[in-house]
Design a protein around this motif. Sequence first.
Motif, PDB file in Angstrom:
ATOM      1  N   ALA A  98      12.255   7.433  -1.953  1.00  0.00           N
ATOM      2  CA  ALA A  98      11.479   7.913  -3.098  1.00  0.00           C
ATOM      3  C   ALA A  98      12.142   7.467  -4.385  1.00  0.00           C
ATOM      4  N   SER A  99      11.332   7.297  -5.412  1.00  0.00           N
ATOM      5  CA  SER A  99      11.845   6.979  -6.754  1.00  0.00           C
ATOM      6  C   SER A  99      10.763   7.322  -7.757  1.00  0.00           C
ATOM      7  N   SER A 100      11.034   8.298  -8.606  1.00  0.00           N
ATOM      8  CA  SER A 100      10.029   8.691  -9.590  1.00  0.00           C
ATOM      9  C   SER A 100       9.814   7.590 -10.621  1.00  0.00           C
ATOM     10  N   SER A 101      10.884   6.870 -10.957  1.00  0.00           N
ATOM     11  CA  SER A 101      10.777   5.781 -11.926  1.00  0.00           C
ATOM     12  C   SER A 101      10.181   4.538 -11.295  1.00  0.00           C
ATOM     13  N   GLY A 102      10.435   4.366 -10.008  1.00  0.00           N
ATOM     14  CA  GLY A 102       9.967   3.176  -9.305  1.00  0.00           C
ATOM     15  C   GLY A 102      10.901   1.990  -9.423  1.00  0.00           C
ATOM     16  N   ASP A 103      12.001   2.161 -10.157  1.00  0.00           N
ATOM     17  CA  ASP A 103      12.903   1.023 -10.336  1.00  0.00           C
ATOM     18  C   ASP A 103      14.371   1.389 -10.149  1.00  0.00           C
ATOM     19  N   THR A 104      14.645   2.430  -9.360  1.00  0.00           N
ATOM     20  CA  THR A 104      16.027   2.796  -9.076  1.00  0.00           C
ATOM     21  C   THR A 104      16.732   1.598  -8.437  1.00  0.00           C
ATOM     22  N   LYS A 127       2.870   3.153  -7.315  1.00  0.00           N
ATOM     23  CA  LYS A 127       2.456   1.913  -6.668  1.00  0.00           C
ATOM     24  C   LYS A 127       2.636   0.696  -7.570  1.00  0.00           C
ATOM     25  N   LYS A 128       2.688   0.902  -8.877  1.00  0.00           N
ATOM     26  CA  LYS A 128       2.813  -0.210  -9.816  1.00  0.00           C
ATOM     27  C   LYS A 128       4.264  -0.526 -10.164  1.00  0.00           C
ATOM     28  N   TYR A 137       4.599   0.726   2.878  1.00  0.00           N
ATOM     29  CA  TYR A 137       3.760   1.921   2.813  1.00  0.00           C
ATOM     30  C   TYR A 137       4.162   2.725   1.582  1.00  0.00           C
ATOM     31  N   VAL A 138       3.177   3.068   0.751  1.00  0.00           N
ATOM     32  CA  VAL A 138       3.460   3.781  -0.489  1.00  0.00           C
ATOM     33  C   VAL A 138       2.509   4.969  -0.622  1.00  0.00           C
ATOM     34  N   ILE A 139       3.076   6.106  -0.938  1.00  0.00           N
ATOM     35  CA  ILE A 139       2.285   7.294  -1.275  1.00  0.00           C
ATOM     36  C   ILE A 139       2.608   7.628  -2.727  1.00  0.00           C
ATOM     37  N   ASP A 140       1.594   7.595  -3.560  1.00  0.00           N
ATOM     38  CA  ASP A 140       1.761   7.766  -5.001  1.00  0.00           C
ATOM     39  C   ASP A 140       0.992   8.996  -5.452  1.00  0.00           C
TER      40      ASP A 140
END
Length: 344
Positions: A98-104, A127-128, A137-140
């Motif tokens: 998981a990553s709330s920022s998406g760029d950890t 997803k972006k 697999y992504v759950i957003d």
Amino acid sequence: MTVSEKVELIKFDEEKYLSDGRVVVEQRQEAEELASCIHEQGYSNIFLLGIGGTEFEFAHFEYLVSRISDIDIYSINAADVNIMRPKKLNKDSLVITASSSGDTVEIVEATKWMIEEGIRVVAFTNKKGQLGKIAQYVIDAPVETGYCEHSYVLQSFFIYKLMNLRGNFDSYDKFADQLEKYIFADLLDIKKKFESDGLKIASEFYDAEYTIFTGSGALWGETLLFAMCMLEEMQWIRCRPVNAAQFFHGTLELIQAKVPVFIVKGEDEFRKQDNRVEEFCKKINCQYAVFDASKYAVRIDNEFRKFVIPMITTACLTGRLSRHYEVYTKHNLQYRRYYRQFEY
């Protein structure tokens, strides 16, 4: 629930919190369908990939899954796994991250090489974002408030559905139905019930030289999350998080004036360790506070309560107590000296 509707939560949008909760529960089917897909493919073990807050947030899933299933489940630090890759992590594994920022940075790096090696990765992220673009697999969950309990509920629909399909959680559907129906309204009431306690704790602890935090079992991750992410990172407050079992093997000697103890008490078999710390604090008459999850009721059957205790705890500590610290320290939770300010 008996909490008065007149209780006002500072720095909190109740309607947005509940509407985001509705967005989360609407994704139950998507999470469960993905669980069915993964189950049909098969997997030999589960790795929970995180770092910092995400690693701490996954801790209760590692603990609880290990209590109800014989599947091998491991929590792995992304920075460490990029250096020393576990031999049990292979194409038959399932990685959940998981990553709330998406760029950890560390998680993105780990996910890249795992995918290159044919390892499946399920990511709870935007997803972006970088992670969302590379994970298979992504759950957003497009929520704005972004409280930890929102993530926990969505991840529960996926992880515990996996356990259900393995034959380890036969009453999952009943649990998920109750979670969907009650959890966010109940957590809002719990936040209100905790508000006066949170105000008192923050007023007494915010200017301590440093604070010792203890926890255990399913709530050890929550203890680390609050102490390290909310107070150290977001408030620049010095903390010493230590597992309740280890408290008596060094840390107890640090207690003195202006060094209070904060005890996070759960309801699992490790509670006796938390009680031991509390009895010690009473015995030496030091400054201490207790967050006891058992004080807070939910309209979910007792057989499922163990799965929601981490949600209750994060709703009160990361969600509310941090806000009270912010009021007293006058230090905005968004301020950072170094974190994400430059490359390092």
